[in-house]
Design a protein around this motif. Structure first.
Motif, PDB file in Angstrom:
ATOM      1  N   ALA A 150       0.807  -1.354   0.105  1.00 42.30           N
ATOM      2  CA  ALA A 150      -0.115   0.145   0.128  1.00 42.30           C
ATOM      3  C   ALA A 150       1.121   1.332   0.115  1.00 42.30           C
ATOM      4  N   LEU A 151       2.293   1.475   1.309  1.00 43.11           N
ATOM      5  CA  LEU A 151       3.011   2.696   0.847  1.00 43.11           C
ATOM      6  C   LEU A 151       3.285   2.123  -0.380  1.00 43.11           C
ATOM      7  N   GLN A 174       0.115  12.759  -3.254  1.00 43.48           N
ATOM      8  CA  GLN A 174       1.008  12.835  -1.842  1.00 43.48           C
ATOM      9  C   GLN A 174       0.757  11.731  -0.996  1.00 43.48           C
ATOM     10  N   PRO A 175       1.795  11.476  -0.950  1.00 46.37           N
ATOM     11  CA  PRO A 175       2.865  10.174  -0.637  1.00 46.37           C
ATOM     12  C   PRO A 175       2.921   9.554   0.507  1.00 46.37           C
ATOM     13  N   VAL A 176       2.477   8.360   0.709  1.00 40.38           N
ATOM     14  CA  VAL A 176       3.435   9.168   2.490  1.00 40.38           C
ATOM     15  C   VAL A 176       4.945   8.471   2.904  1.00 40.38           C
ATOM     16  N   LEU A 177       4.966   7.610   2.604  1.00 41.30           N
ATOM     17  CA  LEU A 177       6.484   7.611   2.300  1.00 41.30           C
ATOM     18  C   LEU A 177       7.074   7.330   0.522  1.00 41.30           C
ATOM     19  N   SER A 178       8.281   8.206   0.664  1.00 42.05           N
ATOM     20  CA  SER A 178       8.914   8.182  -0.642  1.00 42.05           C
ATOM     21  C   SER A 178       9.320   6.444  -0.800  1.00 42.05           C
ATOM     22  N   VAL A 185      14.485   2.793  11.866  1.00 40.79           N
ATOM     23  CA  VAL A 185      13.291   3.821  12.847  1.00 40.79           C
ATOM     24  C   VAL A 185      13.263   5.272  12.545  1.00 40.79           C
ATOM     25  N   GLU A 186      14.593   5.441  12.478  1.00 38.23           N
ATOM     26  CA  GLU A 186      14.603   7.625  12.352  1.00 38.23           C
ATOM     27  C   GLU A 186      13.075   7.625  11.416  1.00 38.23           C
ATOM     28  N   ILE A 187      13.441   7.171  10.654  1.00 35.85           N
ATOM     29  CA  ILE A 187      11.920   6.825   9.362  1.00 35.85           C
ATOM     30  C   ILE A 187      10.425   6.890  10.056  1.00 35.85           C
ATOM     31  N   VAL A 188       9.689   6.014  10.791  1.00 33.86           N
ATOM     32  CA  VAL A 188       9.208   5.790  11.308  1.00 33.86           C
ATOM     33  C   VAL A 188       8.889   6.408  12.287  1.00 33.86           C
ATOM     34  N   PHE A 190      -0.174   7.443   8.649  1.00 36.31           N
ATOM     35  CA  PHE A 190       1.429   6.794   8.832  1.00 36.31           C
ATOM     36  C   PHE A 190       1.419   5.999  10.410  1.00 36.31           C
ATOM     37  N   ARG A 191       0.945   7.601  11.139  1.00 36.76           N
ATOM     38  CA  ARG A 191       0.254   7.522  12.705  1.00 36.76           C
ATOM     39  C   ARG A 191       0.081   6.295  12.889  1.00 36.76           C
TER      40      ARG A 191
END
Length: 831
Positions: free
Chosen positions: A89-90, A98-102, A179-182, A192-193
């Motif tokens: 899905a990501l 409007q992406p959630v993550l690149s 982890v930093e990205i999350v 994403f939250r």
């Protein structure tokens, strides 16, 4: 007593029901001789039935341990599958506005997780099959219960598992970034939250749902790899010494313990090696390069530490597997000199082999795509793995033998090494990183080479050579077709300079993936407006490097570099961009046209001649608007010859001019380098020779009488208007080159006080080459007058741009949109 209590405690921990019994009863059955406890060396007190009971007890416990491992593996697989659930899905949202993550962040967050899932699935299925087979065998044996449990083996499964623990290395090195990205995305994106704070797994043994956070699931592989050694300890302690598994499990435990010892170091130790003086030797950069030697090019892994360069060779290298290193050479950074020696030229036989290899790779790529299509239809092909392996072997050969950009390293001890690279962007990364550390180094500590080489496995930042074939099938949003790039202009230079731009794309190297513009004129804001086209397959990134030629011609200087991700959405429409490159900013336009690629030729393309060939043919075969020979010679004259007295009047060595002409006819790339070092009068003489040898002059023969009549017109404005119309009617290549040449001659004439070459002098030199009359229709004296006057008048008009309709026409053409501009390489005309 110890054995019973240990077994009882373990069974209770595992929630296995145990019938109450007296420990002394069991002791009486197992140890019939009271003196046995005081005399452990005696073995004659054991009877066969009692020994069998002891083995059965140990094997029962071994089965319990194995069942516990199986259940734990099932839970771990559920956790990995839950972690991977949102990946699809990501990825889908990454292609939206409007992406959630690149795409890059998705790759970082889920790095190596699919590989870990495959690894543990294989282990789980193998262990489950062995345990089920043992139970069925026990049921068949009846009274000889547990004999099947004694005979079946699982040691090979554990050895296979620990031999692939290196898969965890990439995950662990990437863990902090993931982890930093999350964490960052959880704080900034509500979508994403919601996902990250509640990820549910419903495949437990009791079908109950377990709720996790994204970060907790990311920690599971770290927790799992540390438990591997403990599990092996437990299993080995309950495996009889004479069991077939004992030796296998001991070896698996050794490998696992060795791997775990590297993971238990602190994050600082993972990137550093302790020196004898108590300092820390930090790893700053590493990557795969090609080293040139008398035995030929070799793929090497280069490690840049804070005080030295270490080169190691790969021993027993197999694609996708753990690498072992062997020391090759090292060089202290103190006093190290780094020299970019430009681009070398491959011998003809190697060029032919490279062409054949590219053609073979293309065929394998097509075959692999066909087999993939069969697989999607449910038809499994046993040739697919073999094709992919062959493709990787071919690409690895090409990676080793095709690089031609040379970086030389020279130490104070007199030792030197030569590195070959296929990317100017990569070469500049290494050169910049090394030079930065050289400036910070004043001394070095002698390295412990054995320790340093052994540490490379755990310190390395890259995992394997970059091969596109390793990522086949996972290429998301990559380009296949024609990528067109127009380099417009550059701003941000601190002082006027001549600059050329190198453009590179990644992907499969079936075709050329690097090209460069011509060198600009000396300016604070250089302009090119030059179009470059690439045939690309799997391209995702475009890299640009701005280079300023050195004054002494020894080593060019990189003034800026940058990169951008290619988006397949840029189809069939030009998109203009401003690319930051440090202090510089480059203006460029890109367009992508998707289409199937034509197969590359396996034969080496022969360069067509340049001299004595119609100018429109030369421009077309080079894909430019003004031939390279004209641009390179004119730019070199402006760089070195504007203050040379008699430039274009004083001829250079006829032998050297013929040699440079031959080089342009046979090897354009080599000729462009020779121009930089040739005597400037040889360069000017070569340019004159090119125009003199054209089958038809730049002013076509059938325009001769029209030009002659224009000169006879008494009115200046009518003369200018007629000349403009004649120039417009010339073929494109002729018109573009004439405008370029006239502007160049005007720049030469601006320094007439030094070089003594006025516009009349230049018109006298070039007139006979640019304009010729029909044969036997004009006497020679009239012919010379017309030739000189046409060139003189045209150049003179350009010296009065505010009054010149010709200049206004040039400016009007410069303002046209890129798609309508027939010749965008117009030069600056100074007022």
């Amino acid at each position: 007593m110890d054995l019973f209590e240990e077994a009882l405690e373990y069974l209770q921990i595992e929630n296995v029901a145990v019938q109450p019994s007296s420990p002394s009863d069991l002791l009486e059955e197992v140890f019939t001789d009271d003196n046995f406890l005081q005399s452990p060396l005696r073995t004659d007190s054991f009877s066969l039935p009692n020994a069998r009971n002891a083995s059965e007890d140990m094997l029962e416990k071994r089965l319990v341990v194995l069942r516990g491992i199986l259940n734990s593996e099932q839970l771990y697989l559920n956790e990995l599958e839950t972690l991977l659930m949102p990946m699809k899905a990501l990825k889908a949202t990454a292609g939206t506005s409007q992406p959630v993550l690149s795409c890059q962040d998705i790759q970082t967050v889920f790095f190596q997780v699919p590989e870990l899932l495959v690894l543990h699935k294989d282990f789980y299925q193998g262990l489950k099959a062995r345990l089920e087979g043992a139970v069925e065998q026990d049921e068949d044996l009846g009274s000889e219960l547990h004999q099947g449990a004694y005979q079946f083996s699982v040691g090979d499964l554990f050895q296979k598992l620990v031999s692939q623990l290196a898969t965890y290395r990439g995950f662990i090195d990437n863990y902090e970034s993931a982890v930093e990205i999350v964490r960052c995305c959880t704080q900034t994106d509500q979508r994403f939250r919601t996902l990250a704070e509640s990820m549910k797994s419903g495949k437990g043994s009791d079908n109950s749902q377990t709720e996790y956070t994204f970060e907790a699931l990311l920690y599971k592989p770290l927790d799992r790899v540390t438990k591997t050694t403990l599990v092996l300890h437990d299993l080995l302690s309950h495996t009889p010494p004479d069991h077939h598994d004992n030796a296998l499990l001991q070896e698996a435990l050794r490998i696992s313990s060795s791997f775990l010892s590297g993971l238990n170091e602190t994050s600082q130790c993972k990137k550093a090696v302790t020196l004898s003086k108590g300092m820390r030797r930090q790893l700053m950069h590493d990557g795969f390069v090609v080293c040139a030697s008398e035995h030929g090019p070799s793929l090497r892994h280069l490690f840049l530490y804070t005080d030295l360069l270490l080169c190691v060779k790969l021993r027993g290298y197999t694609l996708g597997r753990q690498t072992q290193y062997r020391y090759s050479w090292h060089m202290p950074l103190f006093g190290l000199r780094v020299h970019w020696a430009g681009e070398g030229d491959h011998p003809p036989e190697l060029k032919q082999r490279i062409s054949c290899m590219k053609a073979k790779m293309y065929q394998l790529r097509e075959a692999l795509a066909q087999q993939t299509g069969y697989q999607k239809k449910g038809l499994h092909s046993r040739f697919m793995d073999r094709i992919q392996r062959k493709l990787q072997e071919c690409e690895l050969w090409l990676l080793t033998h095709s690089p031609s950009l040379t970086l030389e390293l020279h130490s104070t001890s007199g030792r030197s090494h030569t590195l070959l690279m296929s990317s100017l962007h990569q070469l500049e990364e290494w050169r910049e990183a090394i030079n930065k550390l050289i400036g910070e180094n004043t001394d070095t500590v002698p390295p412990d080479l054995l320790t340093l080489t052994n540490s490379c496995v755990k310190l390395r930042m890259t995992q394997q050579p970059h091969l596109e074939s390793l990522h086949y099938g996972n290429a998301v949003r990559s380009l296949c077709g024609t990528l067109s790039v127009v380099i417009h202009s550059c701003s941000g230079l601190q002082q006027p300079a001549c600059v050329w731009v190198c453009v590179e794309v990644d992907g499969f190297e079936f075709y050329s993936n690097r090209a460069q513009t011509h060198s600009s004129l000396n300016s604070l804001n250089p302009q090119w407006n030059q179009e470059i086209s690439f045939q690309v397959d799997g391209a995702k990134n475009l890299r640009v490097v701005c280079v300023t030629p050195s004054e002494n011609g020894k080593e060019d200087r990189v003034t800026g570099r940058g990169s951008l991700k290619l988006d397949p959405a840029i189809t069939k429409k030009w998109k203009k961009l401003n690319l930051p490159m440090g202090q510089l900013e480059l203006s460029l336009s890109i367009m992508y046209s998707p289409h199937p690629l034509d197969p590359p030729s396996s034969t080496l393309p022969q360069q067509l001649p340049v001299f004595s060939i119609p100018i429109e043919v030369v421009a077309q075969q080079e894909g430019v608007l003004v031939p390279q020979v004209v641009r390179s010679c004119a730019e070199e004259v402006e760089r070195r010859g504007l203050q040379e007295e008699g430039i274009y009047r004083t001829s250079g060595s006829a032998k050297d001019i013929q040699l440079l002409k031959h080089t342009f006819d046979t090897n354009l790339g080599e000729a462009l380098k020779c121009v930089r070092s040739a005597e400037v009068n040889v360069v000017s003489g070569t340019l004159k020779l090119y125009f003199r040898d054209l089958p038809e002059p730049l002013f076509p023969v059938d325009h001769y009488h029209s030009l002659k009549k224009a000169l006879d017109l008494p009115d200046l404005s009518s003369k200018q208007s007629t000349l403009q119309n004649i120039l417009e009617s010339c073929p494109d290549a002729n018109r573009n080159t004439l405008l370029y040449l006239f502007h160049h001659l005007r720049r030469v004439a601006e320094r007439v006080d030094v070089n003594k070459m006025s516009i009349m002098n230049l018109a006298t030199v070039f007139g006979p080459s640019l304009l010729r009359p029909p044969v036997s229709r004009v006497d020679i004296s009239e012919e010379v007058v017309v030739q000189v006057q046409v060139v003189f008048f045209t150049c003179s008009v350009m010296t009065c741009p505010l009054l010149s309709p010709l200049y206004q026409w040039i400016q009007r053409m410069k303002r046209k949109p890129l798609c309508e501009l027939h010749f965008p390489e117009f030069f600056e005309v100074e007022c």
